[in-house]
Design a protein around this motif. Structure first.
Motif, mmCIF file in Angstrom:
data_model
loop_
_atom_site.group_PDB
_atom_site.id
_atom_site.type_symbol
_atom_site.label_atom_id
_atom_site.label_comp_id
_atom_site.label_asym_id
_atom_site.label_seq_id
_atom_site.Cartn_x
_atom_site.Cartn_y
_atom_site.Cartn_z
ATOM 1 N N PRO A 11 64.166 4.217 18.004
ATOM 2 C CA PRO A 11 64.000 4.180 19.466
ATOM 3 C C PRO A 11 64.177 2.783 20.042
ATOM 4 C CG PRO A 11 62.263 5.483 18.435
ATOM 5 C CD PRO A 11 62.971 4.769 17.328
ATOM 6 N N LEU A 12 64.201 1.769 19.169
ATOM 7 C CA LEU A 12 64.379 0.387 19.610
ATOM 8 C C LEU A 12 65.783 -0.119 19.307
ATOM 9 C CD1 LEU A 12 60.939 -1.070 18.446
ATOM 10 C CD2 LEU A 12 61.589 -0.298 20.734
ATOM 11 N N GLY A 13 66.705 0.800 19.096
ATOM 12 C CA GLY A 13 68.087 0.414 18.835
ATOM 13 C C GLY A 13 68.517 0.721 17.421
ATOM 14 N N ASN A 14 69.789 0.484 17.146
ATOM 15 C CA ASN A 14 70.379 0.894 15.880
ATOM 16 C C ASN A 14 70.855 -0.268 15.023
ATOM 17 O OD1 ASN A 14 69.945 3.444 16.955
ATOM 18 N ND2 ASN A 14 72.070 3.737 17.559
ATOM 19 N N SER A 15 70.207 -1.396 15.149
ATOM 20 C CA SER A 15 70.546 -2.555 14.326
ATOM 21 C C SER A 15 69.306 -3.406 14.127
ATOM 22 C CB SER A 15 71.634 -3.406 15.008
ATOM 23 O OG SER A 15 71.115 -4.032 16.167
ATOM 24 N N PRO A 16 69.272 -4.199 13.052
ATOM 25 C CA PRO A 16 68.138 -5.109 12.869
ATOM 26 C C PRO A 16 67.961 -6.048 14.055
ATOM 27 C CG PRO A 16 69.391 -4.926 10.835
ATOM 28 C CD PRO A 16 70.185 -4.217 11.890
ATOM 29 N N GLU B 115 62.456 8.386 21.427
ATOM 30 C CA GLU B 115 63.725 9.011 21.056
ATOM 31 C C GLU B 115 64.779 7.961 20.722
ATOM 32 O OE1 GLU B 115 64.031 13.044 23.622
ATOM 33 O OE2 GLU B 115 63.964 11.215 24.823
ATOM 34 N N CYS B 116 65.689 8.314 19.803
ATOM 35 C CA CYS B 116 66.817 7.439 19.472
ATOM 36 C C CYS B 116 67.916 7.689 20.503
ATOM 37 C CB CYS B 116 67.309 7.726 18.062
ATOM 38 S SG CYS B 116 66.087 7.416 16.774
ATOM 39 N N ARG B 117 67.757 7.134 21.667
ATOM 40 C CA ARG B 117 68.630 7.439 22.800
ATOM 41 C C ARG B 117 70.045 6.893 22.631
ATOM 42 N NH1 ARG B 117 65.325 8.976 27.372
ATOM 43 N NH2 ARG B 117 63.137 8.909 26.747
ATOM 44 N N LYS C 213 54.430 1.203 15.086
ATOM 45 C CA LYS C 213 54.352 2.494 15.786
ATOM 46 C C LYS C 213 53.943 2.303 17.241
ATOM 47 C CE LYS C 213 53.411 5.783 12.027
ATOM 48 N NZ LYS C 213 53.374 4.836 10.895
ATOM 49 N N SER C 214 53.255 1.226 17.530
ATOM 50 C CA SER C 214 52.840 0.981 18.910
ATOM 51 C C SER C 214 54.045 0.809 19.833
ATOM 52 C CB SER C 214 51.940 -0.255 18.982
ATOM 53 O OG SER C 214 52.600 -1.412 18.493
ATOM 54 N N TYR C 215 55.210 0.503 19.252
ATOM 55 C CA TYR C 215 56.427 0.301 20.035
ATOM 56 C C TYR C 215 57.316 1.547 20.095
ATOM 57 C CZ TYR C 215 55.530 -4.746 19.524
ATOM 58 O OH TYR C 215 54.982 -5.997 19.542
ATOM 59 N N MET C 216 57.114 2.488 19.141
ATOM 60 C CA MET C 216 58.100 3.576 19.042
ATOM 61 C C MET C 216 57.529 4.930 18.673
ATOM 62 S SD MET C 216 59.947 2.119 15.614
ATOM 63 C CE MET C 216 58.980 1.769 14.133
ATOM 64 N N GLY C 217 56.233 5.042 18.421
ATOM 65 C CA GLY C 217 55.646 6.307 18.030
ATOM 66 C C GLY C 217 55.818 6.601 16.557
ATOM 67 N N ASN C 218 55.475 7.827 16.181
ATOM 68 C CA ASN C 218 55.530 8.245 14.784
ATOM 69 C C ASN C 218 56.897 8.854 14.489
ATOM 70 O OD1 ASN C 218 55.084 9.159 12.199
ATOM 71 N ND2 ASN C 218 53.684 10.803 12.785
ATOM 72 N N LEU C 219 57.695 8.163 13.679
ATOM 73 C CA LEU C 219 59.037 8.623 13.337
ATOM 74 C C LEU C 219 59.035 9.558 12.137
ATOM 75 C CD1 LEU C 219 61.016 5.251 13.652
ATOM 76 C CD2 LEU C 219 60.103 6.723 15.454
ATOM 77 N N GLY C 220 57.873 10.058 11.765
ATOM 78 C CA GLY C 220 57.807 10.914 10.591
ATOM 79 C C GLY C 220 58.165 10.137 9.341
ATOM 80 N N ALA C 221 58.933 10.757 8.451
ATOM 81 C CA ALA C 221 59.297 10.092 7.201
ATOM 82 C C ALA C 221 60.099 8.823 7.440
ATOM 83 C CB ALA C 221 60.096 11.052 6.320
ATOM 84 N N GLY C 222 60.817 8.756 8.559
ATOM 85 C CA GLY C 222 61.618 7.570 8.843
ATOM 86 C C GLY C 222 60.806 6.355 9.228
ATOM 87 N N GLY C 223 59.557 6.561 9.666
ATOM 88 C CA GLY C 223 58.755 5.461 10.181
ATOM 89 C C GLY C 223 58.455 4.377 9.168
#
Length: 434
Positions: free
Chosen positions: A16-21, A53-55, A359-369
Motif C-alpha cells: 500500500p506504500l508503493g511497489n519499490s524499496p 490497498e495496493c492501489r 502495520k501502523s502505516y499499511m494495515g495487516n497484509l496477511g502473510a505478505g506483511g
C-alpha cells in the motif's frame, strides 16, 4: 549446520506504500499512511470501509518490472492462471530477482524458491455464470442441476488460480529455478518461517541461493467478510481516529480498537555469502537467527508465551544477547489483546529495546506483511534511521514497551516478529552486513 553465512542480495515488494524499496522508505520516513477508503470491495455491508490497498498494482504486465522480452511474454501467458494474491507474490519476486542481478551468474539447479501465503479463497465471480444457470423459475438455486448446467459454465482451470503453492511454482518455472522448492501456508507467520527454512537450506549446502517471499490479503470479496466475522477491526469513528482512515491503525496506543485490512507481498533473495561476494552482489543484510512456536492450550492462543518462545529461539540460533538487538519490528496488529501480550513478552525479554511497527502505516497484509516489514527494517538499517510507529499518540500502560515515537538509530541488527490469530508465532534476526 555448516558455517555458511546467508545474506540478502535482493529486495522486492508490492505494498500500500508503493511497489519499490524507495517508495516504501519514502513513505515510512515521512510518516505517510497507505490506509484509505476501500475501493476494491464493496463496503456497504461491512463493519469497516477502510484498508491498505495496493492501489498502484493492477496486474498489468508493466507492474512486474523491467523484464526481458521472452520472460515478459511468459508472464503475460501465465497471468490468466493467477489470482490477485498470486500476482502480487510473483511481481514482488521478479523485483527481488532483478534487484539481486543474478543474470547468468548462477547454476539454475542451485537456486531454489520458497514462498508463504494465506489460504487463498476463490472469488465468487468464478462461479457466477454457473450459479445463474442453475436458478429455477423462482430464482432459487437448484443444486441438482449443478453438474449438468452449472459446472460446465466454470472455467476448467479456475482452481489453478487459487492454489497456495502456485506463487512458488510460477516463480520457479518463469525463471528456470531448479533448486529446492516449497510453499508454506501459515498465515501471518509465513514470511519469517520461509526465511528460516530457506536459510537452513543454504546453510546445509542444498542450494546457493533462494528466492523467498510471502503474499497475502485481507481485502477480497469473500475473505473480507470472513475477517469481519472473525476478528476485531478498527472503527474509524472511535476516539483518537475521528473518521480519519490514516489514523485507524495504531499499535500499542491506548486508543487502538482493532486491526486494519490490507494486502501486499514481499520477497528477498537469500544467498550464500561466498557466491554473493564472488559475483560482487549488493548485500542488504545477513540473516542470523530465527524462531517458531505455537502455543494454544485447549485451542486458546497464548500469544505472550508464543512471542517469548520465538524471541528466545531467535536469540539462541543467532548466538546474540538481548542487548545486542538494535530494534524490534513488532507484529503490532493494533489489537487490544494481541498488542498487550506481545508488548509484555518484548518487555520481559528485551527490556528497553526500541520497538516499531509498519502495520501502523499499511494495515495487516496477511502473510505478505511479515516480509514487507522485514524489508522495511532492512531499509531502516541501510539508512541509519528507524521510523516511528504511526499514530502512537497515547501510550498504553498495559503495553510497557519502548515504542519508537520519533526517528532514532535502528542499531546493527533487528528482530522481526509475526503471529497468527491461532497463536503461531515466528521470528527472524537480520544483521547489518559489514
Amino acid at each position: 549446520m555448516s558455517s555458511r553465512r546467508v545474506v540478502i542480495t535482493g529486495l522486492g515488494l508490492i505494498s500500500p506504500l508503493g511497489n519499490s524499496p524507495e517508495s516504501l522508505w519514502n513513505a515510512l520516513s515521512s510518516g505517510v499512511s497507505g490506509v484509505d477508503v476501500l475501493q476494491r470491495v464493496p463496503a456497504d455491508h461491512l463493519t469497516t470501509d477502510i484498508g491498505g490497498e495496493c492501489r498502484e498494482f493492477s496486474g498489468d504486465i508493466a507492474d512486474f518490472g523491467e523484464v526481458e522480452k521472452k520472460l515478459k511474454r511468459n508472464i503475460k501467458k501465465s497471468l490468466r492462471l493467477m489470482c490477485r494474491e498470486i500476482q502480487l507474490g510473483v511481481a514482488a519476486a521478479q523485483f527481488a530477482i532483478a534487484d539481486a542481478s543474478l543474470g547468468d551468474h548462477h547454476d539454475p539447479s542451485r537456486v531454489g524458491t520458497l514462498f508463504g501465503s494465506d489460504y487463498i479463497i476463490t472469488e465468487p465471480a468464478e462461479f457466477a455464470s454457473g450459479v445463474a444457470n442453475c436458478l429455477n423459475d423462482d430464482h432459487e438455486f437448484d443444486f441438482s442441476t449443478w453438474a449438468e448446467n452449472g459446472l460446465t459454465k466454470v472455467e476448467p482451470t479456475w482452481l489453478l488460480k487459487y492454489l497456495p503453492n502456485m506463487p512458488a511454482s510460477h516463480i520457479a518455472i518463469l525463471n528456470d529455478l531448479q533448486g529446492p522448492s516449497n510453499s508454506l501456508t501459515v498465515r501471518e507467520a509465513s514470511a519469517n518461517l520461509a526465511v528460516a527454512e530457506a536459510m537452513t537450506i543454504i546453510q546445509r549446502g542444498s542450494a546457493d541461493a533462494m528466492i523467498v517471499g510471502s503474499t497475502g490479503s485481507r481485502i477480497h470479496p469473500l475473505r473480507t467478510v470472513h475477517v469481519v466475522l472473525q476478528e476485531a477491526l478498527a472503527d474509524r469513528n472511535a476516539p483518537g481516529i475521528d473518521g480519519d482512515a490514516t489514523k485507524a491503525c495504531r499499535p500499542f496506543d491506548s486508543h487502538r480498537c482493532g486491526m486494519v485490512l490490507g494486502e501486499g507481498a514481499g520477497s528477498i533473495m537469500l544467498e550464500n555469502l561466498d557466491s554473493a561476494q564472488q559475483r560482487g552482489a549488493t548485500i542488504w543484510g545477513e540473516v542470523v537467527g530465527y524462531g517458531s512456536s505455537l502455543v494454544a492450550p485447549g485451542g486458546v492462543p497464548d500469544y505472550e508465551t508464543a512471542f517469548e518462545n520465538v524471541i528466545h529461539g531467535a536469540l539462541e540460533t543467532a548466538k546474540v544477547t538481548a542487548d545486542e538487538i538494535g530494534h524490534v519490528h513488532a507484529h503490532g496488529l493494533s489489537s487490544i489483546a494481541v498488542d498487550q501480550q506481545e508488548a509484555t513478552a518484548i518487555r520481559k525479554l528485551l527490556g528497553e529495546t526500541p520497538v516499531t511497527a509498519a502495520k501502523s502505516y499499511m494495515g495487516n497484509l496477511g502473510a505478505g506483511g511479515g516480509m514487507v516489514e522485514l524489508i522495511a527494517s532492512v531499509l531502516a538499517m541501510k539508512n541509519d534511521q528507524l521510523f516511528p510507529i504511526l499514530n502512537y499518540d497515547s501510550p498504553d500502560e498495559a503495553c510497557p514497551i519502548n515504542a519508537v515515537a520519533a526517528s532514532t538509530n535502528p542499531g546493527d541488527q533487528f528482530l522481526n516478529l509475526s503471529c497468527t490469530p491461532q497463536g503461531q508465532a515466528s521470528s527472524v534476526i537480520v544483521r547489518k552486513f559489514e
